[in-house]
Design an enzyme around this catalytic site. Structure first.
Site: not given
Ligand code: PLP
Length: 414
Positions: A202, A204-207
């Protein structure tokens, strides 16, 4: 630091901000991402065609499994759906109990209810906010079938204790690794240390690729079940209109996979920068009275730093409540968040009758009576979140965070 002396008036009261630059940029992308998307578009293979998933999807699943040191990866539409699939793949049935920490995102527990299992909330450790293994053990009943440790902020939970508990009591472990891409416990990447692990891609996630998720596992049987459940109950070698299981369509598109592939190319370098900046920030914050960065266990060999979490003690800030501290800090240009509220307090859990199948066949829990004191304190008084994109910046960015906190402290004390 010298600026502090002249600019001691808080920005919220009309003073100069510690940071005037915008918040750190996220997501990060360049022509590589555009070229990958273009390739996916021109291939005409946008999703599953003739029973075969697009090339980008196959490539991403292979690359992500390798990245997490897992035997298999299944790409899915979201982290929430990945949790639901992994729990169902583990064979959970209506009324079974799943132990989950109270300090997490709603999907950790709502996924349990989606498979008609009963989420049993337990408290977290006071200095990591990860599941407290002793609390988990105390919550085990004859109906317990699984534990969902969450690697909060990207810091692996105590997987030695959780897997030992699971072995002892015959439970499945589904890691909620939604925030923990590339994180390692004792040199091994998370996700497939438990029976299965779930990731989110999603925004905001780092990946990230906007929306997306994955299940990883080393278990061949679980892999086939996850694959089948995300692909309307088909089997990898089965025919298009053959559906031995009851599944959904939770398939990712080639466009998501294309973006993830180019994002994955940056993941290790970004992780290195986050770790370096987090180390520096911890050294700065350790010197501030009333600010305690969350403990990182020695067995955590790589923290994903989706969040940099520290604990705030208002006593060192002349009693300034956490909510006001955050307001003042945000006004200084440092965008920090208050984090989760205790999950069991959400209105979604207020009416247990809504989940009739889970509660008709299992233990009926009145979530309004649940109380996890560490989680309550973290949510209301202590926990402060700095988002991962900050850690991709420079040492000066880290100094701004620490300097802004010092400025607030000085003003609070005067
Ligand atoms: C983001 C997240 C999820 C859900 O992932 P989505 O892709 O947003 O559905 C689940 N658990 C945790 C801990 C998360 O941070």
């Amino acid at each position: 630091m010298s600026d502090l002396l002249t600019n001691s008036q808080l920005a919220i009261n009309g003073g100069l901000k510690v940071r005037t630059e915008p918040q750190p940029k996220w997501p990060i992308w360049d022509e590589t991402d555009a070229a990958g998307l273009d390739e996916a578009l021109r291939s005409g293979w946008w999703g599953v065609v003739g029973g075969n998933p697009g090339e980008k999807i196959v490539e991403f699943e292979r690359a992500f499994a390798q990245f997490q040191q897992a035997k298999h990866a299944v790409s899915i539409t979201s982290g929430t759906a990945a949790l639901e699939i992994a729990l169902r793949a583990c064979g959970l049935e209506a009324g079974d109990e799943v132990i989950a920490p109270a300090y997490t995102f709603i999907a950790t527990a709502s996924a349990c209810l989606m498979v008609n299992a009963v989420p049993v909330f337990v408290d977290v450790e006071p200095d990591t906010y990860n599941i407290d293994p002793a609390a988990a053990e105390a919550a085990i009943t004859p109906r317990t079938r699984a534990i969902v440790p969450v690697h909060v902020g990207g810091c692996p939970a105590d997987l030695d204790a959780v897997t030992a508990l699971a072995r002892k009591h015959g439970l499945k472990v589904v890691e909620d690794a939604a925030q923990a891409h590339g994180a390692e416990w004792k040199g091994r990447r998370v996700g497939a240390i438990g029976d299965a692990g779930c990731f989110s891609f999603q925004s905001s996630k780092n990946l990230n690729c906007g929306e997306g998720g994955a299940c990883v596992t080393d278990d061949d049987t679980l892999f086939v079940r996850c694959w089948s459940l995300h692909n309307v109950g088909r089997l990898p070698e089965g025919a298009w209109y053959e559906h031995p299981l009851l599944g959904w369509n939770y398939r990712m598109t080639a466009f998501q996979a294309a973006v993830l592939l180019s994002q994955l190319g940056r993941a290790d370098e970004q992780a290195r920068r986050r770790t370096e900046n987090a180390g520096y920030l911890t050294r700065r914050l350790d010197e501030i009275e009333g600010i305690a960065p969350n403990r990182v266990d020695d067995r955590v060999t790589r923290h994903a730093y989706h969040l940099y979490i520290f604990r705030y003690d208002s006593a060192a800030f002349n009693g300034l409540p956490k909510s006001d501290f955050l307001k003042v800090l945000n006004a200084e240009g440092i965008g920090c968040g208050a984090g989760y509220t205790p999950l069991y307090r959400n209105a979604a859990f207020e009416k247990p009758d809504v989940y009739s199948a889970a509660f008709a066949l299992g233990r009926k829990i009145d979530y309004s009576k649940v109380c996890c004191p560490v989680t309550e304190r973290a949510a209301a008084e202590e926990a402060v979140w700095l988002y991962q994109a900050w850690l991709l910046g420079t040492t000066e960015d880290m100094d701004q965070v620490a300097d802004a906190i010092l400025k607030v402290q000085q003003a609070a004390r005067e």
